[in-house]
Design an enzyme around this catalytic site. Structure first.
Site, short mmCIF file in Angstrom:
data_model
loop_
_atom_site.label_atom_id
_atom_site.label_comp_id
_atom_site.label_asym_id
_atom_site.label_seq_id
_atom_site.Cartn_x
_atom_site.Cartn_y
_atom_site.Cartn_z
N GLN A 1 0.84 -1.18 0.00
CA GLN A 1 0.00 0.00 0.00
C GLN A 1 0.88 1.24 0.00
O GLN A 1 2.10 1.16 0.18
CB GLN A 1 -0.89 0.00 1.25
CG GLN A 1 -0.11 -0.06 2.55
CD GLN A 1 -0.97 -0.46 3.72
OE1 GLN A 1 -2.18 -0.30 3.71
NE2 GLN A 1 -0.35 -0.99 4.77
N HIS B 1 -10.46 3.89 15.56
CA HIS B 1 -9.92 2.77 16.33
C HIS B 1 -10.72 2.53 17.60
O HIS B 1 -10.88 1.38 18.03
CB HIS B 1 -8.45 3.02 16.64
CG HIS B 1 -7.58 2.91 15.44
ND1 HIS B 1 -7.20 4.00 14.69
CD2 HIS B 1 -7.04 1.81 14.82
CE1 HIS B 1 -6.46 3.59 13.67
NE2 HIS B 1 -6.34 2.28 13.73
N ASP C 1 0.15 -0.59 11.77
CA ASP C 1 0.53 0.71 12.32
C ASP C 1 0.55 0.72 13.84
O ASP C 1 1.03 1.68 14.46
CB ASP C 1 -0.42 1.81 11.81
CG ASP C 1 -1.89 1.42 11.97
OD1 ASP C 1 -2.23 0.76 12.97
OD2 ASP C 1 -2.68 1.77 11.08
N ALA D 1 -2.92 -12.93 6.42
CA ALA D 1 -3.79 -13.33 7.52
C ALA D 1 -4.56 -14.62 7.22
O ALA D 1 -4.71 -15.48 8.11
CB ALA D 1 -4.77 -12.20 7.86
N ASP E 1 -8.69 -5.26 11.56
CA ASP E 1 -8.39 -3.89 11.14
C ASP E 1 -7.79 -3.95 9.74
O ASP E 1 -6.58 -3.80 9.55
CB ASP E 1 -7.41 -3.26 12.14
CG ASP E 1 -7.12 -1.80 11.85
OD1 ASP E 1 -7.87 -1.19 11.06
OD2 ASP E 1 -6.13 -1.27 12.40
#
Length: 509
Positions: free
Chosen positions: A282, A314, A336, A391, A409
C-alpha cells in the site's frame, strides 16, 4: 520466398512511388532483407512491451487512486481492446503511407502513453477536493487515455504488416504468425518488467516516462533508419522534429518528476508530508509528527490515524469487542500499531498477537518517531507479538479456541487485494479460533451496502452479528453463542436484508 525488390535498378524509386506520396511497391533498404525483417520484428517486440506497460500503468493508477481495482481494470481493458479494434480499422486507410504513418503513430503513442500517469496523478491531486463535476475528472480522464492509447496500439498492427510484406513477400498466414509472435513475446516482457523492474525501482511516473522515451526512440529509429527512402525529405524532417520534441518533453518531465511528486503530495496531504512510500502492499504517507506538530497517517490516501477522525475509528473498532473476557487478543492487519494501542488500554490483557502483511509499515510503526509516538510505542510492550504474513494463510494454522477477541483492522472490502479477508470462508476461520464466548470486531467499510454485506457474511459463518455505524464508517461486532452487545454511543445499523454472503468464488463487494 520471392524478393521483388531485388530486380529494381540501383537508385530507382519503388514502383508507384512519388515524392512523399503513397508507397505500395517493394521498399529499398540500407540492409539485407533478412536483417530488415529482423529489425522490424524487433521493433514490434519493443512496441508491444511498451504498449502493455501503458495498459498496466493505467490499471495500477486507477486502482491506487480510485479504488475498486476489479471495476477499474475491467473498464481500462475493455475500453482499450475496443479502441484497438477501431484503430486497426482506421489504419487500413494509411497502408499506402505505412512508414510515415507508423512513425507518427509511435510518436503520438509515446507522448500519450508516457505522460498518462503524470497527467492522471495531477488531475487526482489538484481536483480531488473540488466536488461537483470535477469529482469525476480522474475517471473521465482514465477512460479517455484508455481510448486514445488503444486506438494508437490498434493502428500499429496493419501498418507493421504492410512494412513486413514490403520487405519480403510472404503468405498472409506466415506473416501474421511472425508479427504476432513478436508482439506476444514483447507483451510478456512488458508485463513482467512493470511489476518487477519499473514499479519497484523507478516508480510509476518515472517508469511510464522511460517507457514512452524508449517507444519514441525505437519507432523513430525503425522508420528513419530502415525506411527513410520510403519518405520524402519533408516527411523525414517532420518525423524527426516530432520525435525529438516528444523525447524532450518526456525527458524534461523525468527531470522534474521528483518536484512534481512533492507538489502533488502537498496538494493531497498538505505541506507537512514527511514520509511518502509505496511499500509493495500500500501507499504509506506520514504527515507531521516532529517538532511538536501533530502526526497523521494515511494508507492508500485514506486517513487512518491522527486527528479526531483517526482516533474515533480505532475506538469504534476496538471498544465494543473488548466488553467481556479479553486476556488473549488477535489483531488482523493493524500494522501501524494503533489498534494494539487501543487494546492495551484495557486492564487484564495478557497477550496481543498481531498478523500484518505489510512488514515495512510495521518497521515504520516501531522506529518512526511520529508514528511510534502516535501508537504509544506498543511494539516495545512484551505482550505484543508480531507476525508479518498473510492473515488468511496464517489463521489456518492457529489452534481452535485460542483467542477471546479478534480485531479485523483491514482495508476496505472493495479493495480487491483484501476481498477474501471479508469472505464467509475467512470468517469461518475466525470463528474457529475464538473461545466459546469470544467476540470479533470488524471494520466493514462505508455505511450502507458494504456494511450490510459484511454483516450477512459474518452471520453465514456461524457468528451472531450486530452492524453499527460511527460517523460515516461501518463496523460489525460478532460473537459465538450469545448476541454481542455494542454499548451506548453508536448507531446500530439495519441487519443487511436479503443480501447474499460474500465467498471466495463469488465476492459481493
Amino acid at each position: 520466398m520471392i524478393e521483388p525488390h531485388a530486380s529494381a535498378p540501383s537508385g530507382a524509386p519503388p514502383p508507384g512511388s512519388g515524392p512523399g506520396g503513397p508507397r505500395s511497391g517493394p521498399v529499398r533498404l540500407p540492409v539485407r532483407p533478412g536483417t530488415g525483417r529482423f529489425l522490424v520484428l524487433a521493433g514490434v517486440f519493443v512496441c508491444a512491451a511498451c504498449g502493455l506497460v501503458y495498459e498496466l500503468e493505467l490499471v495500477a493508477f486507477a486502482s491506487y487512486l480510485i479504488g475498486d481495482s476489479v471495476t477499474q481494470a475491467s473498464v481500462v481493458l475493455s475500453v482499450m481492446v475496443f479502441a484497438m479494434g477501431v484503430g486497426s480499422l482506421a489504419a487500413k486507410r494509411l497502408r499506402g503511407f505505412a512508414a510515415g504513418a507508423f512513425g507518427a503513430v509511435e510518436a503520438a503513442l509515446a507522448l500519450v502513453g508516457g505522460g498518462s500517469a503524470m497527467v492522471l496523478y495531477a488531475v487526482f491531486a489538484w481536483t480531488g477536493d473540488w466536488g461537483g463535476p470535477w469529482a469525476h475528472a480522474p475517471r473521465v480522464l482514465l477512460v479517455a487515455f484508455s481510448l486514445g492509447i488503444g486506438l494508437l496500439i490498434g493502428a500499429e498492427v496493419p501498418l507493421l504488416m504492410e512494412l513486413i510484406q514490403r520487405i519480403r513477400r510472404q503468405d498472409a498466414g506466415g506473416a501474421v504468425a511472425d508479427l504476432f509472435a513478436a508482439d506476444y513475446v514483447g507483451a510478456l516482457v512488458g508485463g513482467l518488467a512493470f511489476p518487477f523492474l519499473l514499479l519497484p525501482f523507478l516508480g510509476q511516473l518515472t517508469g511510464s516516462l522511460l517507457t514512452g522515451t524508449v517507444n519514441a526512440v525505437v519507432g523513430a529509429a525503425l522508420v528513419l533508419g530502415l525506411f527513410r527512402r520510403d519518405l520524402s525529405r519533408r516527411a523525414r524532417h517532420l518525423l524527426l522534429v516530432a520525435n525529438v520534441t516528444v523525447i524532450a518533453v518526456l525527458g524534461t518531465a523525468g527531470v522534474l518528476v521528483d518536484d512534481f511528486e512533492r507538489a502533488a503530495r502537498h496538494a493531497v496531504y498538505g505541506a507537512d508530508v514527511r514520509v511518502a512510500e509505496r511499500t509493495g502492499v500500500q501507499e504509506v504517507v506520514l504527515v507531521g509528527g516532529t517538532g511538536g506538530r501533530p502526526a497523521a497517517l494515511y494508507l492508500n490516501g485514506r486517513l487512518r490515524a491522527g486527528g479526531g477522525e483517526g482516533r474515533r475509528y480505532h475506538e469504534a473498532l476496538v471498544r465494543p469487542a473488548m466488553t467481556g473476557a479479553h486476556a488473549r487478543v488477535l489483531i488482523l492487519g493493524g500494522g501501524d500499531g494503533l489498534a494494539a494501542r487501543e487494546v492495551l488500554g484495557y486492564g487484564g490483557v495478557r497477550r496481543v498477537d498481531l498478523i500484518a502483511l505489510d512488514a515495512r509499515l510495521v518497521t515504520m510503526a516501531r522506529h518512526d518517531p511520529g508514528l511510534s509516538a502516535l501508537n504509544g510505542h506498543v511494539y516495545e510492550d512484551p505482550r505484543v507479538r508480531v507476525t508479518t504474513r498473510e492473515a488468511f494463510r496464517e489463521l489456518r494454522g492457529v489452534a481452535a479456541g485460542t483467542y477471546d477477541v479478534v480485531i479485523a483492522d483491514l482495508p476496505d472490502p472493495r479493495d480487491t487485494a483484501g476481498t477474501k479477508l471479508y469472505s464467509q470462508e475467512f470468517y469461518g476461520l475466525v470463528r474457529r479460533v475464538l473461545t466459546a464466548g469470544g467476540r470479533l470486531g470488524v471494520h466493514a467499510g462505508a455505511a450502507g451496502r458494504e456494511l450490510g454485506t459484511v454483516a450477512v457474511t459474518v452471520r453465514a459463518a456461524g457468528l451472531r452479528a450486530v452492524p453499527y455505524v460511527v460517523g460515516e464508517r461501518g463496523f460489525v461486532l460478532a460473537g459465538r453463542g450469545v448476541r454481542p452487545w455494542v454499548g451506548g454511543g453508536v448507531r446500530v445499523a439495519p441487519p443487511g436484508g436479503d443480501v447474499p454472503p460474500s465467498t471466495l468464488v463469488h465476492p459481493r463487494y
